[in-house]
Design a protein around this motif. Structure first.
Motif, PDB file in Angstrom:
ATOM      1  N   TYR A 295       0.845  -1.194   0.000  1.00  0.00           N
ATOM      2  CA  TYR A 295       0.000   0.000   0.000  1.00  0.00           C
ATOM      3  C   TYR A 295       0.882   1.247   0.000  1.00  0.00           C
ATOM      4  CZ  TYR A 295      -3.001  -3.660   1.926  1.00  0.00           C
ATOM      5  OH  TYR A 295      -3.675  -4.839   2.137  1.00  0.00           O
ATOM      6  N   PHE A 296       0.299   2.351  -0.450  1.00  0.00           N
ATOM      7  CA  PHE A 296       0.983   3.638  -0.409  1.00  0.00           C
ATOM      8  C   PHE A 296       0.068   4.661   0.245  1.00  0.00           C
ATOM      9  CE2 PHE A 296       1.678   7.900  -2.171  1.00  0.00           C
ATOM     10  CZ  PHE A 296       2.995   8.099  -1.791  1.00  0.00           C
ATOM     11  N   TRP A 297       0.658   5.485   1.116  1.00  0.00           N
ATOM     12  CA  TRP A 297      -0.083   6.553   1.771  1.00  0.00           C
ATOM     13  C   TRP A 297       0.769   7.814   1.736  1.00  0.00           C
ATOM     14  CZ3 TRP A 297      -0.694   7.392   7.713  1.00  0.00           C
ATOM     15  CH2 TRP A 297      -1.611   8.436   7.948  1.00  0.00           C
ATOM     16  N   GLY A 298       0.231   8.862   1.110  1.00  0.00           N
ATOM     17  CA  GLY A 298       0.963  10.120   1.026  1.00  0.00           C
ATOM     18  C   GLY A 298       0.020  11.303   1.061  1.00  0.00           C
ATOM     19  N   ILE A 307       3.325   9.849  -7.304  1.00  0.00           N
ATOM     20  CA  ILE A 307       4.245   8.916  -6.649  1.00  0.00           C
ATOM     21  C   ILE A 307       3.635   7.519  -6.640  1.00  0.00           C
ATOM     22  CG2 ILE A 307       5.377   8.331  -4.476  1.00  0.00           C
ATOM     23  CD1 ILE A 307       5.531  11.331  -3.889  1.00  0.00           C
ATOM     24  N   LEU A 308       2.349   7.445  -6.303  1.00  0.00           N
ATOM     25  CA  LEU A 308       1.647   6.157  -6.322  1.00  0.00           C
ATOM     26  C   LEU A 308       1.749   5.514  -7.703  1.00  0.00           C
ATOM     27  CD1 LEU A 308      -0.353   3.976  -5.292  1.00  0.00           C
ATOM     28  CD2 LEU A 308      -2.205   5.571  -5.884  1.00  0.00           C
ATOM     29  N   ALA A 309       1.455   6.280  -8.743  1.00  0.00           N
ATOM     30  CA  ALA A 309       1.497   5.746 -10.100  1.00  0.00           C
ATOM     31  C   ALA A 309       2.906   5.293 -10.474  1.00  0.00           C
ATOM     32  CB  ALA A 309       0.993   6.796 -11.092  1.00  0.00           C
ATOM     33  N   ALA A 310       3.909   6.100 -10.104  1.00  0.00           N
ATOM     34  CA  ALA A 310       5.291   5.752 -10.436  1.00  0.00           C
ATOM     35  C   ALA A 310       5.750   4.506  -9.683  1.00  0.00           C
ATOM     36  CB  ALA A 310       6.214   6.931 -10.125  1.00  0.00           C
ATOM     37  N   PRO A 316       3.695  -3.605  -8.885  1.00  0.00           N
ATOM     38  CA  PRO A 316       2.408  -3.610  -9.601  1.00  0.00           C
ATOM     39  C   PRO A 316       1.207  -3.856  -8.703  1.00  0.00           C
ATOM     40  CG  PRO A 316       4.064  -4.901 -10.770  1.00  0.00           C
ATOM     41  CD  PRO A 316       4.652  -4.571  -9.446  1.00  0.00           C
ATOM     42  N   GLU A 317       1.413  -4.507  -7.555  1.00  0.00           N
ATOM     43  CA  GLU A 317       0.297  -4.812  -6.662  1.00  0.00           C
ATOM     44  C   GLU A 317      -0.038  -3.642  -5.737  1.00  0.00           C
ATOM     45  OE1 GLU A 317       4.012  -5.809  -4.289  1.00  0.00           O
ATOM     46  OE2 GLU A 317       3.366  -5.752  -6.384  1.00  0.00           O
ATOM     47  N   LEU A 318       0.730  -2.565  -5.798  1.00  0.00           N
ATOM     48  CA  LEU A 318       0.576  -1.437  -4.881  1.00  0.00           C
ATOM     49  C   LEU A 318      -0.757  -0.724  -5.100  1.00  0.00           C
ATOM     50  CD1 LEU A 318       2.492   0.101  -2.777  1.00  0.00           C
ATOM     51  CD2 LEU A 318       2.733   1.794  -4.593  1.00  0.00           C
ATOM     52  N   THR A 319      -1.451  -0.391  -3.989  1.00  0.00           N
ATOM     53  CA  THR A 319      -2.698   0.373  -4.054  1.00  0.00           C
ATOM     54  C   THR A 319      -2.668   1.482  -3.008  1.00  0.00           C
ATOM     55  OG1 THR A 319      -3.807  -1.116  -2.481  1.00  0.00           O
ATOM     56  CG2 THR A 319      -4.039  -1.617  -4.838  1.00  0.00           C
ATOM     57  N   ALA A 320      -3.534   2.461  -3.181  1.00  0.00           N
ATOM     58  CA  ALA A 320      -3.655   3.524  -2.188  1.00  0.00           C
ATOM     59  C   ALA A 320      -4.238   2.938  -0.904  1.00  0.00           C
ATOM     60  CB  ALA A 320      -4.543   4.636  -2.721  1.00  0.00           C
ATOM     61  N   TRP A 321      -3.683   3.354   0.232  1.00  0.00           N
ATOM     62  CA  TRP A 321      -4.088   2.799   1.538  1.00  0.00           C
ATOM     63  C   TRP A 321      -5.363   3.496   1.994  1.00  0.00           C
ATOM     64  CZ3 TRP A 321      -2.804   4.192   7.054  1.00  0.00           C
ATOM     65  CH2 TRP A 321      -3.020   3.105   7.915  1.00  0.00           C
ATOM     66  N   GLN A 322      -6.467   2.808   1.936  1.00  0.00           N
ATOM     67  CA  GLN A 322      -7.765   3.416   2.212  1.00  0.00           C
ATOM     68  C   GLN A 322      -7.920   3.914   3.645  1.00  0.00           C
ATOM     69  OE1 GLN A 322     -11.204   1.390   0.560  1.00  0.00           O
ATOM     70  NE2 GLN A 322      -9.958   0.415  -1.031  1.00  0.00           N
ATOM     71  N   ILE A 351      -3.210  14.278 -12.777  1.00  0.00           N
ATOM     72  CA  ILE A 351      -2.932  12.985 -13.381  1.00  0.00           C
ATOM     73  C   ILE A 351      -4.261  12.332 -13.742  1.00  0.00           C
ATOM     74  CG2 ILE A 351      -2.840  11.844 -11.125  1.00  0.00           C
ATOM     75  CD1 ILE A 351      -0.732   9.955 -12.304  1.00  0.00           C
ATOM     76  N   ALA A 352      -4.329  11.742 -14.914  1.00  0.00           N
ATOM     77  CA  ALA A 352      -5.587  11.144 -15.366  1.00  0.00           C
ATOM     78  C   ALA A 352      -5.832   9.801 -14.704  1.00  0.00           C
ATOM     79  CB  ALA A 352      -5.569  10.984 -16.888  1.00  0.00           C
ATOM     80  N   SER A 353      -4.772   9.019 -14.514  1.00  0.00           N
ATOM     81  CA  SER A 353      -4.951   7.677 -13.973  1.00  0.00           C
ATOM     82  C   SER A 353      -3.675   7.229 -13.272  1.00  0.00           C
ATOM     83  CB  SER A 353      -5.290   6.687 -15.094  1.00  0.00           C
ATOM     84  OG  SER A 353      -5.291   5.350 -14.617  1.00  0.00           O
ATOM     85  N   THR A 354      -3.847   6.586 -12.112  1.00  0.00           N
ATOM     86  CA  THR A 354      -2.714   6.017 -11.386  1.00  0.00           C
ATOM     87  C   THR A 354      -2.582   4.526 -11.628  1.00  0.00           C
ATOM     88  OG1 THR A 354      -3.999   5.494  -9.395  1.00  0.00           O
ATOM     89  CG2 THR A 354      -3.073   7.717  -9.553  1.00  0.00           C
ATOM     90  N   GLY A 355      -3.662   3.891 -12.101  1.00  0.00           N
ATOM     91  CA  GLY A 355      -3.688   2.444 -12.238  1.00  0.00           C
ATOM     92  C   GLY A 355      -4.279   1.755 -11.025  1.00  0.00           C
ATOM     93  N   CYS A 356      -4.506   2.514  -9.955  1.00  0.00           N
ATOM     94  CA  CYS A 356      -5.140   1.983  -8.747  1.00  0.00           C
ATOM     95  C   CYS A 356      -6.624   2.342  -8.797  1.00  0.00           C
ATOM     96  CB  CYS A 356      -4.490   2.582  -7.501  1.00  0.00           C
ATOM     97  SG  CYS A 356      -5.417   2.328  -5.963  1.00  0.00           S
ATOM     98  N   PRO A 357      -7.537   1.366  -8.820  1.00  0.00           N
ATOM     99  CA  PRO A 357      -8.971   1.665  -8.945  1.00  0.00           C
ATOM    100  C   PRO A 357      -9.491   2.592  -7.844  1.00  0.00           C
ATOM    101  CG  PRO A 357      -8.573  -0.653  -9.389  1.00  0.00           C
ATOM    102  CD  PRO A 357      -7.281  -0.097  -8.881  1.00  0.00           C
ATOM    103  N   TYR A 358      -9.084   2.356  -6.602  1.00  0.00           N
ATOM    104  CA  TYR A 358      -9.569   3.207  -5.512  1.00  0.00           C
ATOM    105  C   TYR A 358      -9.137   4.659  -5.722  1.00  0.00           C
ATOM    106  CZ  TYR A 358      -9.864   5.390  -0.906  1.00  0.00           C
ATOM    107  OH  TYR A 358     -10.119   6.260   0.132  1.00  0.00           O
ATOM    108  N   ALA A 359      -7.864   4.864  -6.041  1.00  0.00           N
ATOM    109  CA  ALA A 359      -7.379   6.228  -6.240  1.00  0.00           C
ATOM    110  C   ALA A 359      -8.066   6.885  -7.434  1.00  0.00           C
ATOM    111  CB  ALA A 359      -5.870   6.220  -6.438  1.00  0.00           C
TER     112      ALA A 359
END
Length: 381
Positions: A295-298, A307-310, A316-322, A351-359
């Protein structure tokens, strides 16, 4: 023109027009084209067209006519400079005597851009083939206290370092008078000079601070800001139970070398578990041999989401920490966010898309709608 130029030629109003014409000459020269005629109007010669009195306009127009008679300029339609208010006839000016015009404004030649001066120095002084010179010419190195010729001379010393065990910044420091960051993001330049497909000098290892729960971890949480990371390490909140906490400073956490033993230096917190099997387990996951959620939290801003997208390119499994972003989202929607200008973040691009559905579904739309941000430090874990 007589040998002695009239005083009005150096007046600010006339110099305004002459400098504009030289600017156009410079722009055309830089493009490798010929300068076109210039339409006179309020935008090109405001000193004339915005003058408050007709008498002032007529005087400036007479001066322009004098310059035409010297043969420096031509004005269309023909004969328009002989009319008292010919400036109202949509005149266009063409430069005939560039040398005289440049001398009148004290600009005998165009000032070359840093990129142009760099390419000229590379082709003149680099000990390399024409193709390598072309490639190196695309990586302008502009140092305020060094000439481009001096910099190119130092690049000629690079092959002598080829077989030494050095990091990229150590190579830079040895070449460029102790400055270690000159070659950052210029690995392609190094590779071209050495005739290699890739730069042989690795970047500095990424330094990660890591907290491991004594009972083991079921997931990994990357935290953008150091203060929040330290608060999380000390926190008793159940939200962090079973999570390994990692301080990932900005985009450094997105580096591909982070997932290799040679590209990463780990510093484990003494507040966490010290068992060797815990550390080995984390290393196994980090270096691609383990499977754990990440997970990523910023900050809730465009930079944080970038940063999340990068980082997803490395994880690849990284997602925003809900659990972290949820309260920040509520604060944003409740009007507690700040404008980009208030925190000097006006340069951030959406940014248009991070690749994380929640974000992408929950965080990106409110950021666009509100135009405001929320810093991570607002919330104490």
């Amino acid at each position: 023109m007589s040998e002695r130029a009239p005083l009005w030629l150096q007046g600010a109003d006339i110099q305004q027009l002459l400098n504009l014409l030289v600017d156009r000459l410079d722009s055309a020269d830089q493009r490798g084209t010929r300068a076109q005629s210039v339409a006179l109007g309020a935008k090109t010669w405001p000193a004339l067209y915005d003058a408050p009195f007709e008498s002032a306009k007529e005087t400036l127009w007479e001066h322009l006519g004098e310059i035409v008679r010297w043969g420096w300029l031509a004005v269309k339609p023909d004969g328009v400079t002989k009319l008292r208010s010919g400036y109202d006839r949509d005149p266009r000016v063409t430069v005939l005597d560039e040398a005289a015009l440049r001398a009148a404004v004290g600009r005998p030649e165009r000032v070359r851009s840093a990129s142009e001066r760099w390419r000229e120095a590379v082709f003149a002084g680099l000990a390399a083939s024409e193709e390598v010179k072309r490639q190196v010419g695309e990586f302008c190195i502009d140092m305020p206290d060094r000439t481009v010729d001096e910099v190119v001379a130092r690049l000629n010393e690079l092959p002598a370092l080829r077989n030494k065990s050095l990091l990229l910044r150590e190579v830079s420091a040895q070449l460029f008078w102790g400055m270690s960051k000159v070659l950052d993001k210029r690995q392609a330049l190094v590779a071209a000079l050495l005739g290699l497909d890739d730069c042989p000098f690795p970047e500095s290892p990424v330094q990660l601070q890591v907290y491991l729960p004594s009972a083991g971890f079921r997931g990994v949480l990357f935290i953008e800001n150091l203060m929040t990371y330290d608060r999380a390490v000390r926190s008793t909140s159940p939200e962090f139970d079973g999570l390994a906490l990692v301080y990932a400073s900005g985009f450094m956490g997105s580096a591909q070398r982070l997932r290799t033993p040679d590209g990463c230096s780990l510093f484990f917190s003494d507040r966490g578990g010290n068992a060797r099997d815990l550390r080995d387990g984390f290393k196994a996951w980090l270096f691609g041999k383990g499977a754990q959620p990440a997970y990523f939290w910023g900050d809730l801003d465009w930079s944080g989401l970038r940063i999340l997208a990068a980082m997803r390119s490395s994880f690849p499994e990284l997602t925003a920490w809900q659990p972290g972003y949820g309260p920040m989202l509520l604060a944003l929607l409740a009007g507690q966010g700040h404008s980009p200008e208030a925190a000097e973040k006006q340069g951030q691009k959406a940014i248009a898309s991070t690749g994380c559905p929640y974000a992408d579904d929950q965080l990106v739309p409110p950021l666009r709608q509100t135009g405001r941000f929320v810093d991570q430090e607002l919330f104490r874990p």
